[in-house]
Design an enzyme around this catalytic site. Structure first.
Site, short mmCIF file in Angstrom:
data_model
loop_
_atom_site.label_atom_id
_atom_site.label_comp_id
_atom_site.label_asym_id
_atom_site.label_seq_id
_atom_site.Cartn_x
_atom_site.Cartn_y
_atom_site.Cartn_z
N HIS A 135 0.84 -1.20 0.00
CA HIS A 135 0.00 0.00 0.00
C HIS A 135 0.87 1.25 0.00
O HIS A 135 2.07 1.17 0.23
CB HIS A 135 -0.90 0.04 1.25
CG HIS A 135 -2.11 -0.83 1.15
ND1 HIS A 135 -2.10 -2.16 1.50
CD2 HIS A 135 -3.37 -0.55 0.70
CE1 HIS A 135 -3.31 -2.67 1.29
NE2 HIS A 135 -4.10 -1.73 0.81
N LYS A 139 -0.58 4.91 4.74
CA LYS A 139 -1.45 3.97 5.47
C LYS A 139 -0.96 3.79 6.90
O LYS A 139 0.22 3.55 7.14
CB LYS A 139 -1.49 2.63 4.73
CG LYS A 139 -2.49 1.66 5.30
CD LYS A 139 -2.81 0.55 4.33
CE LYS A 139 -3.81 -0.43 4.95
NZ LYS A 139 -5.09 0.19 5.30
N1 NAD Z 1 -12.51 -0.56 3.45
C1 NAD Z 1 -12.00 -0.06 2.33
O1 NAD Z 1 -12.35 -0.46 1.21
C2 NAD Z 1 -10.97 1.04 2.44
C3 NAD Z 1 -10.41 1.63 1.30
C4 NAD Z 1 -9.53 2.70 1.46
C5 NAD Z 1 -9.21 3.16 2.73
N2 NAD Z 1 -9.74 2.52 3.82
C6 NAD Z 1 -9.50 3.00 5.19
O2 NAD Z 1 -10.27 4.18 5.36
C7 NAD Z 1 -9.65 5.04 6.33
C8 NAD Z 1 -9.51 6.44 5.75
O3 NAD Z 1 -8.67 6.42 4.63
P1 NAD Z 1 -8.28 7.78 3.85
O4 NAD Z 1 -7.32 7.35 2.82
O5 NAD Z 1 -9.50 8.54 3.47
O6 NAD Z 1 -7.53 8.57 5.03
P2 NAD Z 1 -7.24 10.15 5.14
O7 NAD Z 1 -6.12 10.28 6.12
O8 NAD Z 1 -7.10 10.75 3.80
O9 NAD Z 1 -8.59 10.73 5.81
C9 NAD Z 1 -8.95 10.54 7.14
C10 NAD Z 1 -9.97 11.60 7.53
O10 NAD Z 1 -10.47 11.35 8.84
C11 NAD Z 1 -10.67 12.62 9.45
N3 NAD Z 1 -10.83 12.51 10.91
C12 NAD Z 1 -9.88 12.37 11.86
N4 NAD Z 1 -10.47 12.33 13.08
C13 NAD Z 1 -11.81 12.42 12.87
C14 NAD Z 1 -12.95 12.41 13.71
N5 NAD Z 1 -12.84 12.29 15.06
N6 NAD Z 1 -14.19 12.46 13.16
C15 NAD Z 1 -14.34 12.58 11.82
N7 NAD Z 1 -13.29 12.61 10.96
C16 NAD Z 1 -12.04 12.52 11.48
C17 NAD Z 1 -9.44 13.42 9.02
O11 NAD Z 1 -9.63 14.81 9.22
C18 NAD Z 1 -9.41 13.04 7.54
O12 NAD Z 1 -10.29 13.86 6.81
C19 NAD Z 1 -8.33 4.32 6.69
O13 NAD Z 1 -8.54 3.57 7.88
C20 NAD Z 1 -8.08 3.40 5.52
O14 NAD Z 1 -7.31 2.26 5.87
C21 NAD Z 1 -10.61 1.49 3.68
#
Ligand code: NAD
Length: 240
Positions: A135, A139
């Site tokens: 990844h 991550k």
């Molecule tokens: N299940 C899937 O298919 C899949 C796919 C991609 C990513 N993910 C997961 O999704 C998550 C997010 O990924 P990303 O790439 O968007 O990350 P990112 O770092 O770009 O975004 C994370 C967001 O969460 C926000 N945040 C932090 N604390 C918060 C709170 N208390 N309340 C609300 N928002 C808050 C941050 O401000 C940011 O906007 C990760 O855990 C990643 O592993 C899962």
């Protein structure tokens, strides 16, 4: 459908675009900068919340939604040690919770293939299995939630392994399934399962070209979850 976006990072922004393209309305977006200012009434306007945040805050967000009766779809990884607590809280509040460690339809087909291959390989001791995931460098968790699902599928279906271990190389005991996690550039997600013998190898591999597949899967899950209660996942939606 009216959607609340909890987490407005890479995934949240992509989900917003796809939700709007599919005719939905985003009524509130929440990230760490405005979380303390968003009111219960704002969240309650949503038919469904879609949560992609961070391991440390996901559970608190789910409980917020369950308390207000807002069903929640989430893809945040790295919090599954609290699965029992979250699903019990959801049931107590008669909430709706749709969770997937990976929302890509291709990956969910891959999970099935992985289980089938593990059953097949049970009788062939010459092959030793290992998992490798790659990844992007941003991550936070390792191994990926997807790699854990793949590992659990092998443990359940193969029968020759008792647990998995991260980044221990090939020096692990015979009944341990090695998992390697690599972090390189902006790779959206690659997962490979390899059965290797002295003479050959069998590999199955899934490679995501972008994050779009995950975002679209999450919006489809929100459409599926609307009006339902209970704990649901990709198996329920895709009927594989
Ligand atoms: N299940 C899937 O298919 C899949 C796919 C991609 C990513 N993910 C997961 O999704 C998550 C997010 O990924 P990303 O790439 O968007 O990350 P990112 O770092 O770009 O975004 C994370 C967001 O969460 C926000 N945040 C932090 N604390 C918060 C709170 N208390 N309340 C609300 N928002 C808050 C941050 O401000 C940011 O906007 C990760 O855990 C990643 O592993 C899962």
């Amino acid at each position: 459908m009216r959607i609340a976006l909890l987490g407005y990072g890479k995934m949240g922004k992509l989900i917003e675009r796809i939700a709007i393209e599919r005719g939905h309305e985003v009524v509130v977006t929440v990230d760490e900068t405005n979380r303390s200012k968003v009111t219960d009434d704002q969240l309650k306007q949503a038919d469904v919340a879609i949560e992609f945040t961070m391991p440390a805050v996901a559970v608190e967000n789910y409980k917020w939604c369950f308390d207000l009766g807002v069903p929640v779809v989430s893809g945040t990884t790295g919090w599954l040690d609290r699965w029992e607590e979250v699903t019990a809280y959801c049931e107590q509040h008669r909430g709706g919770f749709f969770y997937a460690s990976n929302f890509s339809i291709g990956v969910n087909i891959f999970f099935r293939l992985n289980n089938y291959l593990a059953r097949l390989m049970h009788d062939f001791d010459d092959y030793k299995v290992f998992i490798e995931e790659t990844h992007h460098i941003h991550k936070l968790d390792a191994p990926s939630g997807t790699a854990i699902t793949i590992a659990e599928g092998i443990l359940e279906n193969h029968g020759g392994y008792s647990s998995w271990e991260l980044n221990q190389g090939e020096t692990v005991a015979k009944d341990i399934l090695p998992v390697t996690a690599k972090r390189i550039g902006e790779v959206p997600g690659i997962h490979a399962v390899n059965y290797r013998s002295e003479v050959d190898e069998i590999e199955i591999r899934h490679s995501a070209f972008s994050r779009e597949g995950f975002a679209k899967g999450a919006v489809l899950a929100a459409e599926f979850l609307k009006g339902k209660t209970g704990v649901l996942g990709m198996e329920d939606m895709l009927k594989l």
